[in-house]
Design a protein around this motif. Structure first.
Motif, mmCIF file in Angstrom:
data_model
loop_
_atom_site.group_PDB
_atom_site.id
_atom_site.type_symbol
_atom_site.label_atom_id
_atom_site.label_comp_id
_atom_site.label_asym_id
_atom_site.label_seq_id
_atom_site.Cartn_x
_atom_site.Cartn_y
_atom_site.Cartn_z
ATOM 1 N N LEU A 150 -0.533 0.528 3.903
ATOM 2 C CA LEU A 150 0.701 1.240 4.238
ATOM 3 C C LEU A 150 1.590 1.396 3.010
ATOM 4 O O LEU A 150 2.118 2.473 2.734
ATOM 5 C CB LEU A 150 1.463 0.486 5.332
ATOM 6 C CG LEU A 150 0.857 0.504 6.737
ATOM 7 C CD1 LEU A 150 1.613 -0.453 7.649
ATOM 8 C CD2 LEU A 150 0.872 1.913 7.329
ATOM 9 N N LEU A 187 -7.067 3.531 7.197
ATOM 10 C CA LEU A 187 -5.940 2.746 7.710
ATOM 11 C C LEU A 187 -5.963 2.693 9.236
ATOM 12 O O LEU A 187 -5.544 1.702 9.831
ATOM 13 C CB LEU A 187 -4.621 3.343 7.234
ATOM 14 C CG LEU A 187 -4.228 3.095 5.776
ATOM 15 C CD1 LEU A 187 -2.835 3.647 5.486
ATOM 16 C CD2 LEU A 187 -4.275 1.609 5.446
ATOM 17 N N ARG A 188 -6.437 3.757 9.866
ATOM 18 C CA ARG A 188 -6.531 3.762 11.324
ATOM 19 C C ARG A 188 -7.483 2.653 11.802
ATOM 20 O O ARG A 188 -7.202 1.948 12.776
ATOM 21 C CB ARG A 188 -7.030 5.131 11.805
ATOM 22 C CG ARG A 188 -6.810 5.365 13.293
ATOM 23 C CD ARG A 188 -7.508 6.639 13.738
ATOM 24 N NE ARG A 188 -7.059 7.809 13.000
ATOM 25 C CZ ARG A 188 -5.955 8.486 13.268
ATOM 26 N NH1 ARG A 188 -5.161 8.085 14.238
ATOM 27 N NH2 ARG A 188 -5.620 9.547 12.558
ATOM 28 N N LYS A 189 -8.578 2.484 11.095
ATOM 29 C CA LYS A 189 -9.527 1.421 11.456
ATOM 30 C C LYS A 189 -8.922 0.047 11.238
ATOM 31 O O LYS A 189 -9.101 -0.873 12.043
ATOM 32 C CB LYS A 189 -10.810 1.576 10.640
ATOM 33 C CG LYS A 189 -11.601 2.835 10.969
ATOM 34 C CD LYS A 189 -12.828 2.963 10.074
ATOM 35 C CE LYS A 189 -13.601 4.240 10.388
ATOM 36 N NZ LYS A 189 -14.784 4.412 9.488
ATOM 37 N N THR A 218 -12.484 4.985 18.586
ATOM 38 C CA THR A 218 -11.401 5.943 18.298
ATOM 39 C C THR A 218 -10.990 6.645 19.585
ATOM 40 O O THR A 218 -11.057 7.847 19.694
ATOM 41 C CB THR A 218 -11.873 6.978 17.259
ATOM 42 O OG1 THR A 218 -12.562 6.312 16.238
ATOM 43 C CG2 THR A 218 -10.686 7.718 16.661
ATOM 44 N N GLN A 248 1.628 1.086 14.256
ATOM 45 C CA GLN A 248 0.580 1.303 15.247
ATOM 46 C C GLN A 248 0.754 2.647 15.948
ATOM 47 O O GLN A 248 -0.226 3.342 16.245
ATOM 48 C CB GLN A 248 0.584 0.164 16.275
ATOM 49 C CG GLN A 248 0.092 -1.168 15.731
ATOM 50 C CD GLN A 248 -1.387 -1.133 15.371
ATOM 51 O OE1 GLN A 248 -2.140 -0.280 15.845
ATOM 52 N NE2 GLN A 248 -1.815 -2.066 14.522
ATOM 53 N N ALA A 274 -5.768 -0.631 11.347
ATOM 54 C CA ALA A 274 -4.737 -0.799 12.365
ATOM 55 C C ALA A 274 -5.335 -1.377 13.635
ATOM 56 O O ALA A 274 -4.748 -2.254 14.284
ATOM 57 C CB ALA A 274 -4.058 0.535 12.655
ATOM 58 N N GLN A 275 -6.520 -0.898 13.997
ATOM 59 C CA GLN A 275 -7.190 -1.377 15.200
ATOM 60 C C GLN A 275 -7.557 -2.848 15.068
ATOM 61 O O GLN A 275 -7.354 -3.646 15.991
ATOM 62 C CB GLN A 275 -8.440 -0.553 15.460
ATOM 63 C CG GLN A 275 -9.238 -1.008 16.675
ATOM 64 C CD GLN A 275 -10.433 -0.124 16.940
ATOM 65 O OE1 GLN A 275 -10.611 0.889 16.285
ATOM 66 N NE2 GLN A 275 -11.249 -0.510 17.902
ATOM 67 N N PHE A 317 -4.043 -3.875 6.013
ATOM 68 C CA PHE A 317 -3.294 -2.787 6.633
ATOM 69 C C PHE A 317 -1.915 -2.678 5.998
ATOM 70 O O PHE A 317 -1.437 -1.583 5.672
ATOM 71 C CB PHE A 317 -3.185 -3.041 8.140
ATOM 72 C CG PHE A 317 -2.524 -1.937 8.914
ATOM 73 C CD1 PHE A 317 -2.813 -0.595 8.678
ATOM 74 C CD2 PHE A 317 -1.599 -2.232 9.907
ATOM 75 C CE1 PHE A 317 -2.210 0.420 9.402
ATOM 76 C CE2 PHE A 317 -0.995 -1.235 10.644
ATOM 77 C CZ PHE A 317 -1.290 0.100 10.387
ATOM 78 N N ALA A 358 -0.549 5.219 13.557
ATOM 79 C CA ALA A 358 -2.011 5.170 13.512
ATOM 80 C C ALA A 358 -2.609 5.823 14.746
ATOM 81 O O ALA A 358 -3.654 6.480 14.683
ATOM 82 C CB ALA A 358 -2.492 3.726 13.388
ATOM 83 N N PHE A 393 -2.980 10.612 9.774
ATOM 84 C CA PHE A 393 -3.005 9.222 9.340
ATOM 85 C C PHE A 393 -4.354 8.917 8.700
ATOM 86 O O PHE A 393 -5.401 9.266 9.248
ATOM 87 C CB PHE A 393 -2.781 8.297 10.539
ATOM 88 C CG PHE A 393 -2.305 6.922 10.193
ATOM 89 C CD1 PHE A 393 -0.975 6.694 9.919
ATOM 90 C CD2 PHE A 393 -3.186 5.853 10.139
ATOM 91 C CE1 PHE A 393 -0.516 5.421 9.603
ATOM 92 C CE2 PHE A 393 -2.752 4.581 9.825
ATOM 93 C CZ PHE A 393 -1.407 4.363 9.551
#
Length: 603
Positions: A398, A377-379, A59, A364, A381-382, A394, A367, A373
């Protein structure tokens, strides 16, 4: 969550080298980087250990950026303030804060709203329909409200009511910039008509233009007369303060963006290309999405649209033999049409999130930069950069988090028009429907046409109908004589491919726009955000820019207005109104933009 992100903030700078290639401010300290001093061994060891732990955490954030073990996913430029015109900019900021100046802007917008320049789908060409004449009234008003603009700029009328203001710069080697709005849409003269049955629901009369101390009321206040008036006000104000541009600026205002755009921007585009040449402009800025303050106002995200959906109204027509309703067939043309509509609505188009697409870039950025956010979902996105399963999850996440993503990621369809039958005891010889489509960035008009052909051909065979699909004759049923005909067509002849995608990251025109947006917001008294982020976005509707593709590769659809704080009310519907202070912010934005673009030699 924002506090946790602050703790994890780290730059992508490697030994003084910016890996992203953008003008970032390193985040390891509060000051610009001047090189790295030698560290004592123990400090160096601790630093390496800390960086390793941050890397493992997955992160890493750099000025609202999450680094995914590679280039920053949402590179940002610094705010851009006028430098050569800093004194003028400071003087104008004082003026913009003066109540008398604000009231003057409100009065001009209110007066423009009072002229009901309505747009209709059935308008005949200019010169053949008297309803266009209301634009003449608007032109008379604009000339009286902005005499200096009309005196010092070259004004051309295209197709009678399209307006072009040419502001000649002193340096002809600099490519001109085109600002548009609509007297309609993409031009601020055209507005959607008021439904007579809703007039009593308006707080104030639909064309009052009333300023009540907070809001300016009336049809067209939001879309798009505020853009028209603020652009002309900006030019007028700069002229009154002696500003003479190096770069040429052109303002173009169409008349029928809310309808087809053919009589307005369609004609303006021809004139502009003939005058300035293909790719003759450095960039185009038209109306579009604005900005939102997120996470309690800690972060503001602005989202200029760099592309927009395609468009196709699919006409469906079934022709069958008539007759008396006392001897009906098993299915009338209306019954067949009903089955077809059910089939269409039962087969929604698939939402797709492509790594190469604008929606993916926007997702992205959110995120990476939006503290609110969702962490899960952030994870995703990565992982979505390389993991197809994560990409699919993802996408689903969304859509679940915001229905707008569903409309963005797929071709949308809406059955909006249906007709058939003329008499209760007569079998309908013809039944018709029109299905409106906004085509996703990953698709095309031809792909949508083929989809319809494949979807409806089995039903046509079931009902023993021959098929004519967009001008192509498709083999009908082999069960015997045809019971009729199914015709699929471009209902109104206004199909539109998905727009070209304007470069955004590593694009000089986009950087001027982004830096200006940031400077305008950060210097505003109305916001106190810790960060302003500018991300590319994908417009699900169309503007007049659909006519301007030949003029430049750099087209941005952006209206400098806070959407989260409800800077407008009821666009295209009852009680349309715009927040008065947001109108002043638009003047500030256009002022910064013109001064910044004029100073730039990079575009």
């Amino acid at each position: 969550m924002h506090g946790d992100l602050e703790k994890l903030r780290i730059s992508t700078v490697d030994v003084g080298r910016n890996l992203t290639g953008h003008n970032f401010k390193p985040a390891l300290s509060g000051q610009p980087e001047k090189g790295i001093r030698p560290l004592k061994p123990i400090l160096l060891l601790l630093s390496v250990l800390a960086l390793t732990l941050w890397h493992i955490s997955g992160t890493q954030v750099f000025h609202n950026n999450i680094d995914y073990d590679g280039p920053a996913v949402c590179p940002q430029v610094d705010p851009i303030y006028p430098s050569k015109h800093a004194n003028l900019s400071a003087k104008l900021e004082t003026l913009f804060d003066w109540a008398g100046y604000k009231q003057g802007v409100y009065n001009r917008l209110g007066a423009a709203i009072q002229i009901p320049t309505e747009s209709y789908d059935d308008l005949k060409p200019v010169g053949e329909d008297p309803r266009w004449e209301t634009f003449g009234r608007l032109h008379q008003y604009l000339e009286s409200a902005f005499p200096l603009v009309y005196q010092l700029l070259h004004v051309t009328k295209v197709n009678t009511y399209g307006l072009v203001f040419h502001w000649q710069g002193s340096n002809e080697t600099l490519s001109p910039i085109l600002l548009t709005a609509h007297q309609g849409k993409a031009t601020a003269i055209y507005v959607v008509p008021v439904e007579p049955s809703t007039v009593h629901q308006w707080k104030y009369p639909p064309y009052s233009g009333l300023y009540d101390g907070k809001w300016i009321w009336g049809r067209g206040s939001v879309d798009d007369k505020a853009d028209l008036i603020t652009q002309l006000t900006t030019v007028d104000t700069l002229l009154k303060h002696g500003f003479e541009p190096r770069r040429t600026f052109v303002l173009a205002y169409g008349i029928d963006e809310e309808a087809s755009g053919e009589q307005g921007a369609g004609k303006l585009a021809i004139y502009l290309e003939e005058t300035y040449g293909k790719d003759g402009f450095a960039m185009v800025v038209d109306e579009g999405g604005g900005f939102e303050d997120l996470a309690g106002g800690e972060v503001i995200i602005a989202a200029p649209a760099v592309s927009e959906k395609g468009y196709l109204d699919v006409g469906i027509e079934i022709n069958t033999a008539g007759g008396h309703s006392s001897i009906p067939p098993t299915h009338t043309s209306i019954g067949m049409l009903a089955s077809i509509i059910v089939a269409i609505e039962s087969q929604a188009h698939e939402a797709k999130l492509l790594r190469s697409g604008t929606p993916f870039a926007q997702a992205q950025c959110l995120a990476a930069c939006d503290p609110s956010f969702p962490p899960d979902l952030r994870k995703l996105a990565q992982k979505a950069f390389e993991d197809d399963e994560a990409l699919d999850k993802f996408k689903d996440g969304l859509i679940s988090s915001d229905p707008m993503w569903d409309a963005t990621l797929k071709t949308t369809q809406a059955v909006d028009l249906v007709s058939g039958g003329v008499k209760v005891n007569a079998l309908p010889e013809r039944a018709k429907a029109v299905v409106n489509h906004r085509i996703a960035e990953h698709s095309s008009v031809r792909e949508l046409q083929d989809y319809f052909t494949d979807l409806l051909s089995p039903l046509a065979e079931k009902y023993n109908l021959t098929v004519n699909s967009f001008g192509r004759n498709i083999t009908g049923s082999e069960t015997g004589a045809s019971a009729g005909e199914l015709i699929l067509s471009d209902a109104f002849g206004n199909q539109l491919e998905v727009s070209p995608v304007s470069p955004f990251f590593e694009s000089a025109p986009a950087e001027i726009l982004s830096g200006t947006i940031k400077a305008t917001i950060e210097s505003s008294k109305g916001y106190n955000a810790s960060s302003v982020v500018v991300t590319p976005s994908f417009a699900i509707g169309n503007t007049d820019t659909k006519s301007y593709w030949n003029l430049t590769r750099h087209i941005f659809r952006y209206t400098h207005r806070n959407e989260r704080k409800t800077a407008y009310n009821g666009a295209h519907t009852v009680n349309e109104a715009v927040l008065a202070e947001s109108v002043i912010e638009q003047v500030r934005f256009f002022t910064y933009f013109i001064l910044n673009a004029d100073e730039s030699n990079s575009i």
